[in-house]
Enzyme design. Structure first.
Site, PDB file in Angstrom:
ATOM      1  CB  SER A 295      46.273 -15.773  -0.149  1.00 51.77           C
ATOM      2  OG  SER A 295      46.449 -16.262   1.077  1.00 51.77           O
ATOM      3  CG  ASP A 306      38.495 -28.962  -5.858  1.00 54.07           C
ATOM      4  OD1 ASP A 306      38.667 -28.451  -7.160  1.00 54.07           O
ATOM      5  OD2 ASP A 306      39.677 -29.216  -5.522  1.00 54.07           O
ATOM      6  CE  LYS A 320      50.717 -15.372  -0.389  1.00 50.81           C
ATOM      7  NZ  LYS A 320      50.291 -16.331   0.824  1.00 50.81           N
TER       8      LYS A 320
END
Length: 439
Positions: A295, A306, A320
């Site tokens: 999460s 990223d 998740k």
């Protein structure tokens, strides 16, 4: 429900939930009876009261119906929490309550019972001589050896200054202590400086409204100590507040999106973006993850990966990639409803996939405990075997079968909240992180 609560457990935008409700129209007593299924539900509830042989617990039946309705979706992240469990959740979320100053784990293999996992130096339990490994037998006059762990937590906590009497077992021998409930603050951040001036911050959960504040303080302390290389440990962090995840990532990023939310109509909007602040940490950074990082932990690790801000080291994360809207219900319970999926800055959807580390390393902190099973003896017969130099006695069941599972190795935890204890040599992921930072 205020806006801050709407972000709990990777929550969604309030507007999205409102639109979804408008599309469906919602249920009312009138339109519930307009379908065969709705009329069937009403009839079953009524006929249960008319015909059932035994007394009917009305609250239990209706809460079971809510649980069944949400469970029928087959979505593990859409669920109902009963009022008692929700009250504990709310205290955990606030980050403070009145208790005895311990952390607990289940005592039994089925998740029931309670055992002391850590004792904080400043709590009532420490003063009373409670030790790690002590097992709860009774709270007051109530036997708690087979109850759910949350029930033990509920009974131990209470009003400020009130007393609780607990009977523990230590090495099989019972003892009883009376303790006064005192303020307990949940500290979700642990930090230290490793040899070579490498900073280390472990964030254990985002499910704490004070997590962002505690994390900012830890980062500020690292900057004050002129730490130029930092390890962010998100292993075993199952997530929590989405806005806390955004805030943590933001302390390492100066611009750009951190996470976006997408609804079922495929409408996507940025939920959180980075801002350039003087308090940001700009030194070298690595992030540690394992299969239990989920999460909000994946929001942070995915954003830092990223953007190229940090290398991610460890195991594939849990996966998740959805966000829930928590709804407080009239009975005091809570319905958590999956309402969005979230995306990394590059638009990656990681649900049921997880974040793949840049450098994959197995988490060696936990070893598989010794375990065995067998059969062919008389029902009820006791067998004593030597396991790791210790005698272990097992009892055969009615079919003559027996089994044994040793205790899982417990990571060392400091009794001082906020202080991290690490094993540089035995922790392969941490060892790799130090090596990467030294390159």
């Amino acid at each position: 429900m205020n806006a801050k609560r709407m972000t709990v457990v990777g929550a969604a935008l309030a507007a999205t939930a409102a639109v979804a409700y408008a599309q469906l129209g919602g249920y009312t007593p009138v339109n519930l009876s307009s379908s065969k299924e709705g009329r069937s539900l009403i009839q079953v509830l009524n006929d249960l009261n008319r015909y059932y042989l035994y007394p009917v617990d009305q609250d239990k039946v209706l809460r079971g119906a809510i649980t069944g309705a949400l469970g029928s979706l087959g979505d593990e992240f859409t669920y109902y929490s009963e009022p008692e469990d929700n009250a504990i959740d709310a205290a955990n979320l606030q980050g403070e309550f009145y208790g005895i100053g311990v952390t607990l784990v289940a005592a039994n293999a089925d998740g029931t019972g309670g055992k002391i996992d850590n004792v904080f130096k400043t709590g009532a339990a420490s003063t009373a001589g409670v030790q790690i490994g002590d097992v709860f037998l009774k709270i007051g006059d109530k036997d708690v050896t087979g109850v759910k762990l949350n029930e033990i937590v509920r009974l131990v906590r209470g009003e400020k200054g009130t007393q609780v009497t607990v009977t523990f077992a230590r090495d099989g021998k019972p003892y009883t202590v009376k303790m006064e409930r005192q303020p307990v603050q949940i500290v979700s951040v642990e930090s230290t400086v490793l040899p070579g001036g490498v900073g280390y911050i472990a964030l254990n959960t985002f499910y704490n409204e004070k997590a962002s504040e505690q994390f900012r303080a830890a980062v500020a302390d690292m900057k004050k100590k002129n730490v130029q290389k930092l390890i962010l440990d998100l292993r075993d962090n199952g997530g929590g507040l989405l806005n806390a995840g955004v805030d943590v990532a933001d302390q390492f990023l100066q611009s750009g999106p951190i996470v976006s939310l997408r609804d079922r109509a495929k409408n996507t909007q940025v939920f959180g973006s980075a801002t350039n602040r003087p308090t940001d940490y700009t030194g070298k950074l690595v992030v540690l993850v394992n299969k239990n990082s989920a999460s909000a932990s994946e929001v942070v690790s995915g954003a830092l990966q990223d953007t190229g801000r940090a290398q991610v080291i460890g195991e594939q994360t849990f996966g998740k990639g959805v966000a829930q809207t928590p709804i407080t219900l009239p009975d005091g319970g809570k319905a958590a409803i999956v309402s969005n999926e979230w995306l990394t800055p590059k638009g990656r959807q990681i649900h049921k996939k997880g974040v793949t580390p840049d450098i994959e390393v197995k988490d060696t902190r936990y070893t598989t405990p010794v375990n065995f099973s067998g059969s062919g003896v008389k029902p009820g017969e006791k067998l004593t075997l030597t396991v790791e130099g210790r005698p272990v006695t097992v009892t055969a069941d009615k079919d003559g079968k027996f089994s044994y599972t040793g205790e899982v190795k417990r990571p060392t935890r400091s009794a001082q909240q906020g202080e991290a204890v690490v094993d540089v040599q035995g922790d392969a992921i941490l060892k790799k992180a130090i090596e990467v930072l030294g390159q």
